[in-house]
Design a protein around this motif. Structure first.
Motif, PDB file in Angstrom:
ATOM      1  N   LYS A 134       2.067   6.820  -6.797  1.00 10.87           N
ATOM      2  CA  LYS A 134       1.029   7.724  -7.318  1.00 10.87           C
ATOM      3  C   LYS A 134       1.253   9.162  -6.874  1.00 10.87           C
ATOM      4  O   LYS A 134       0.999  10.101  -7.609  1.00 10.87           O
ATOM      5  CB  LYS A 134      -0.346   7.271  -6.774  1.00 10.87           C
ATOM      6  CG  LYS A 134      -1.079   6.359  -7.707  1.00 10.87           C
ATOM      7  CD  LYS A 134      -2.482   6.143  -7.237  1.00 10.87           C
ATOM      8  CE  LYS A 134      -3.353   6.582  -8.338  1.00 10.87           C
ATOM      9  NZ  LYS A 134      -4.609   6.669  -8.417  1.00 10.87           N
ATOM     10  N   HIS A 135       1.686   9.311  -5.629  1.00 12.87           N
ATOM     11  CA  HIS A 135       1.805  10.652  -5.032  1.00 12.87           C
ATOM     12  C   HIS A 135       3.134  10.737  -4.289  1.00 12.87           C
ATOM     13  O   HIS A 135       3.185  10.587  -3.061  1.00 12.87           O
ATOM     14  CB  HIS A 135       0.651  10.911  -4.044  1.00 12.87           C
ATOM     15  CG  HIS A 135      -0.707  10.663  -4.630  1.00 12.87           C
ATOM     16  ND1 HIS A 135      -1.335  11.557  -5.464  1.00 12.87           N
ATOM     17  CD2 HIS A 135      -1.547   9.617  -4.488  1.00 12.87           C
ATOM     18  CE1 HIS A 135      -2.509  11.063  -5.826  1.00 12.87           C
ATOM     19  NE2 HIS A 135      -2.658   9.894  -5.247  1.00 12.87           N
ATOM     20  N   PRO A 136       4.226  10.999  -5.008  1.00 13.64           N
ATOM     21  CA  PRO A 136       5.562  10.935  -4.381  1.00 13.64           C
ATOM     22  C   PRO A 136       5.723  11.880  -3.192  1.00 13.64           C
ATOM     23  O   PRO A 136       6.560  11.632  -2.332  1.00 13.64           O
ATOM     24  CB  PRO A 136       6.494  11.335  -5.529  1.00 13.64           C
ATOM     25  CG  PRO A 136       5.713  11.111  -6.773  1.00 13.64           C
ATOM     26  CD  PRO A 136       4.278  11.281  -6.447  1.00 13.64           C
ATOM     27  N   LYS A 137       4.945  12.957  -3.149  1.00 16.52           N
ATOM     28  CA  LYS A 137       5.200  13.939  -2.079  1.00 16.52           C
ATOM     29  C   LYS A 137       4.503  13.629  -0.760  1.00 16.52           C
ATOM     30  O   LYS A 137       4.700  14.322   0.236  1.00 16.52           O
ATOM     31  CB  LYS A 137       4.762  15.330  -2.563  1.00 16.52           C
ATOM     32  CG  LYS A 137       5.665  15.848  -3.652  1.00 16.52           C
ATOM     33  CD  LYS A 137       5.608  17.335  -3.781  1.00 16.52           C
ATOM     34  CE  LYS A 137       6.697  17.801  -4.749  1.00 16.52           C
ATOM     35  NZ  LYS A 137       6.209  18.749  -5.706  1.00 16.52           N
ATOM     36  N   THR A 184       0.845  -1.199   0.000  1.00 22.03           N
ATOM     37  CA  THR A 184       0.000   0.000   0.000  1.00 22.03           C
ATOM     38  C   THR A 184       0.883   1.254   0.000  1.00 22.03           C
ATOM     39  O   THR A 184       0.643   2.200  -0.763  1.00 22.03           O
ATOM     40  CB  THR A 184      -0.927  -0.004   1.251  1.00 22.03           C
ATOM     41  OG1 THR A 184      -1.731  -1.171   1.201  1.00 22.03           O
ATOM     42  CG2 THR A 184      -1.808   1.226   1.306  1.00 22.03           C
ATOM     43  N   ALA A 185       1.930   1.239   0.838  1.00 25.14           N
ATOM     44  CA  ALA A 185       2.840   2.389   0.888  1.00 25.14           C
ATOM     45  C   ALA A 185       3.497   2.606  -0.476  1.00 25.14           C
ATOM     46  O   ALA A 185       3.597   3.742  -0.957  1.00 25.14           O
ATOM     47  CB  ALA A 185       3.906   2.146   1.954  1.00 25.14           C
ATOM     48  N   LEU A 186       3.910   1.499  -1.111  1.00 20.71           N
ATOM     49  CA  LEU A 186       4.576   1.613  -2.417  1.00 20.71           C
ATOM     50  C   LEU A 186       3.620   2.183  -3.466  1.00 20.71           C
ATOM     51  O   LEU A 186       3.979   3.087  -4.228  1.00 20.71           O
ATOM     52  CB  LEU A 186       5.105   0.237  -2.854  1.00 20.71           C
ATOM     53  CG  LEU A 186       5.908   0.202  -4.149  1.00 20.71           C
ATOM     54  CD1 LEU A 186       7.145   1.098  -4.059  1.00 20.71           C
ATOM     55  CD2 LEU A 186       6.343  -1.223  -4.496  1.00 20.71           C
ATOM     56  N   VAL A 234      10.394   1.095   0.008  1.00 18.83           N
ATOM     57  CA  VAL A 234       9.532   2.220   0.414  1.00 18.83           C
ATOM     58  C   VAL A 234      10.324   3.222   1.244  1.00 18.83           C
ATOM     59  O   VAL A 234      10.114   4.438   1.129  1.00 18.83           O
ATOM     60  CB  VAL A 234       8.222   1.773   1.140  1.00 18.83           C
ATOM     61  CG1 VAL A 234       7.383   0.891   0.245  1.00 18.83           C
ATOM     62  CG2 VAL A 234       8.476   1.115   2.479  1.00 18.83           C
ATOM     63  N   GLU A 235      11.277   2.734   2.049  1.00 19.35           N
ATOM     64  CA  GLU A 235      12.089   3.682   2.833  1.00 19.35           C
ATOM     65  C   GLU A 235      12.942   4.547   1.904  1.00 19.35           C
ATOM     66  O   GLU A 235      13.106   5.739   2.138  1.00 19.35           O
ATOM     67  CB  GLU A 235      12.955   2.932   3.857  1.00 19.35           C
ATOM     68  CG  GLU A 235      12.108   2.486   5.050  1.00 19.35           C
ATOM     69  CD  GLU A 235      12.875   1.721   6.126  1.00 19.35           C
ATOM     70  OE1 GLU A 235      12.477   1.833   7.299  1.00 19.35           O
ATOM     71  OE2 GLU A 235      13.835   1.006   5.796  1.00 19.35           O
ATOM     72  N   ASN A 236      13.432   3.952   0.812  1.00 19.39           N
ATOM     73  CA  ASN A 236      14.196   4.745  -0.162  1.00 19.39           C
ATOM     74  C   ASN A 236      13.332   5.810  -0.828  1.00 19.39           C
ATOM     75  O   ASN A 236      13.838   6.814  -1.316  1.00 19.39           O
ATOM     76  CB  ASN A 236      14.803   3.843  -1.241  1.00 19.39           C
ATOM     77  CG  ASN A 236      16.023   3.124  -0.714  1.00 19.39           C
ATOM     78  OD1 ASN A 236      16.633   3.578   0.258  1.00 19.39           O
ATOM     79  ND2 ASN A 236      16.370   1.997  -1.318  1.00 19.39           N
ATOM     80  N   LEU A 237      12.019   5.562  -0.857  1.00 19.18           N
ATOM     81  CA  LEU A 237      11.105   6.570  -1.438  1.00 19.18           C
ATOM     82  C   LEU A 237      10.665   7.585  -0.385  1.00 19.18           C
ATOM     83  O   LEU A 237       9.827   8.434  -0.648  1.00 19.18           O
ATOM     84  CB  LEU A 237       9.868   5.871  -2.035  1.00 19.18           C
ATOM     85  CG  LEU A 237      10.116   4.966  -3.242  1.00 19.18           C
ATOM     86  CD1 LEU A 237       8.861   4.177  -3.605  1.00 19.18           C
ATOM     87  CD2 LEU A 237      10.577   5.797  -4.439  1.00 19.18           C
ATOM     88  N   ALA A 267      -4.741   2.582  -2.805  1.00 17.80           N
ATOM     89  CA  ALA A 267      -4.161   3.840  -3.320  1.00 17.80           C
ATOM     90  C   ALA A 267      -5.120   4.540  -4.271  1.00 17.80           C
ATOM     91  O   ALA A 267      -5.113   5.773  -4.372  1.00 17.80           O
ATOM     92  CB  ALA A 267      -2.833   3.544  -4.010  1.00 17.80           C
ATOM     93  N   ASN A 268      -5.959   3.772  -4.956  1.00 18.36           N
ATOM     94  CA  ASN A 268      -6.925   4.385  -5.886  1.00 18.36           C
ATOM     95  C   ASN A 268      -8.159   4.900  -5.168  1.00 18.36           C
ATOM     96  O   ASN A 268      -9.003   5.558  -5.782  1.00 18.36           O
ATOM     97  CB  ASN A 268      -7.369   3.363  -6.943  1.00 18.36           C
ATOM     98  CG  ASN A 268      -6.249   3.086  -7.917  1.00 18.36           C
ATOM     99  OD1 ASN A 268      -5.377   3.925  -8.105  1.00 18.36           O
ATOM    100  ND2 ASN A 268      -6.249   1.903  -8.503  1.00 18.36           N
ATOM    101  N   MET A 269      -8.301   4.581  -3.872  1.00 19.37           N
ATOM    102  CA  MET A 269      -9.533   4.956  -3.175  1.00 19.37           C
ATOM    103  C   MET A 269      -9.487   6.359  -2.596  1.00 19.37           C
ATOM    104  O   MET A 269     -10.507   6.952  -2.319  1.00 19.37           O
ATOM    105  CB  MET A 269      -9.834   3.967  -2.042  1.00 19.37           C
ATOM    106  CG  MET A 269     -10.529   2.719  -2.538  1.00 19.37           C
ATOM    107  SD  MET A 269     -10.708   1.520  -1.229  1.00 19.37           S
ATOM    108  CE  MET A 269     -12.145   2.142  -0.375  1.00 19.37           C
TER     109      MET A 269
END
Ligand SMILES: Cc1cc2nc3c(=O)[nH]c(=O)nc-3n(C[C@H](O)[C@H](O)[C@H](O)COP(=O)(O)OP(=O)(O)OC[C@H]3O[C@@H](n4cnc5c(N)ncnc54)[C@H](O)[C@@H]3O)c2cc1C
Length: 379
Positions: free
Chosen positions: A38-41, A31-33, A189-192, A375-377
């Motif tokens: 979708k929303h990097p910020k 889910t985090a990925l 995900v931590e790298n993101l 993520a789409n919700m």
């Protein structure tokens, strides 16, 4: 957490959280990925009550599977055609996503295929060739495969099984190292920029007009714009009315077996037994159907009754003719989440609070797709 924090700690971990994900298992991490892609910020914090994630994701058998033939036949009866096909499609897509996201070597992914073994007393004189043909034609509506299942009875002798009537093979399933997959996902995900904090237990969730308060067991509060609950079997402690029933799964692992012939992921008795090769050992799990009452629990421990049943299955059915009885090297347990339906509970349970729970013991393949759906919700 959140009490006695410095200015810097608050700034990094606590202030202006867009999303908090509760549960650092496969579902939380996918889910985090998906959210970050979708929303990097987004500022995302993940929390887990365990020092290492403590549910099912690193306790499982590592089957990347989309269902055995008897499971499909059973699903057709109980869920109907549309849901059965949707279920298979999601799990197949999940496996494809895992393969696209990680190098097979990184997660010890091996495409040895999956087998269902149908025991003599479960064969029910069915025409298995016809069942295979019918299911393959149905599944070809949603899978890019012609012969999803194939009868491979010639291999029964080769593997050395006893009391087995039919062997149904599917070449498209694989096996992986669940610990390595979890670590690779967490690193990714931590790298993101996703923050992960462990040893933080959420006690209850309060949804407010503008934000959500996560009240922690140590008395602190985390505030976020959105919360995703990925606590699978443990969700009832946060939402007592939710349709989630814990189901303990137990596993044993043998000592190394010289010249082990077994290769692949195997299911038997409608998936209640499952086994595979792991290096040159046999990993065998299941037998929950032999004691549903004791196994409906969130207590993570093994029992003598189930472990003895697994040993019997190992020695009587899987390796009956081996010249020596390999010792059991290790046993462990984990907790799955079942419910009155097999499908995951992906919903907005309260304003700004979402659940992605109830993986029905199939979360390895399902989690990537569940993460995308969440993520789409929102946003
Ligand atoms: C023995 C066994 C064998 C299995 N074999 C397979 C298999 O081969 N293939 C397959 O596809 N699936 C298998 N599964 C199922 C699969 O492992 C699960 O479906 C999947 O891991 C679920 O992932 P999850 O993230 O939803 O839950 P989990 O991995 O259980 O993660 C939930 C996390 O939430 C945390 N948590 C819970 N409550 C709180 C709280 N209040 N506050 C903070 N944190 C909290 C927990 O510590 C946990 O880490 C197996 C499961 C078991 C137990």
């Amino acid at each position: 957490m959140t009490t006695n924090l410095s200015y810097w700690e608050k700034d990094v971990y606590v202030n202006n959280l867009d999303v908090v994900i509760v549960g650092i298992g496969f579902v939380g991490l996918w889910t985090a990925l998906a959210l970050k892609n979708k929303h990097p910020k987004l500022k995302i914090l993940m929390v887990d009550q365990g020092v290492v994630p403590t549910g099912a994701s690193t306790k499982n058998a590592g089957f990347a599977c989309f269902g055995s033939i008897t499971e499909q036949l059973e699903n057709l009866k109980t869920l109907g055609e549309e849901k059965t096909l949707e279920f298979v499609k999601n799990r197949y897509q999940g496996i494809e996503t895992i393969k696209k996201t990680f190098n097979p070597k990184q997660i010890d992914y091996f495409n040895y295929g999956g087998y269902e073994i149908i025991l003599n007393d479960h064969s029910q004189n069915r025409n298995w060739l016809q069942e295979v043909t019918t299911i393959n034609s149905l599944l070809s509506q949603v899978l890019p495969l012609k012969n999803t299942y194939q009868l491979k009875n010639s291999k029964i002798k080769q593997f050395g099984f006893k009391n087995v009537n039919q062997l149904v093979f599917t070449p498209s399933e694989g096996q992986l190292h669940s610990g390595k997959l979890l670590l690779a996902l967490k690193n990714k995900v931590e790298n993101l920029g996703v923050l992960c904090l462990q040893n933080i237990s959420v006690d209850h969730v309060v949804s407010k007009r503008q934000a959500v308060d996560l009240c922690l067991k140590n008395g602190g509060i985390l505030k976020a714009a959105h919360v995703v609950i990925c606590t699978n079997a443990f969700t009832k402690s946060l939402f007592p009315k939710i349709d989630v029933i814990p189901a303990r799964g137990q596993i044993l692992l043998t000592e190394p077996i010289p010249n082990l012939k077994l290769k692949g992921c195997f299911h038997a008795e409608a998936g209640y037994y499952y086994f595979r090769n792991l290096d040159n050992r046999i990993l065998l799990g299941g037998a929950r159907h032999k004691s549903f009452t004791s196994e409906t629990t969130t207590t993570i421990e093994t029992t003598t009754f189930i472990q003895n049943d697994l040993k019997k299955f190992l020695y009587d059915i899987i390796i009956p003719d081996l010249k020596f009885k390999p010792k059991i090297h290790q046993s462990w347990a984990g907790i799955m989440a079942m419910g009155s339906e097999k499908t995951p509970l992906i919903q907005e349970i309260k304003p700004r609070v979402y659940t992605a729970v109830r993986m029905s013991g199939m979360g390895v393949a399902l989690a990537p797709v569940v993460g995308e759906k969440i993520a789409n919700m929102f946003f």
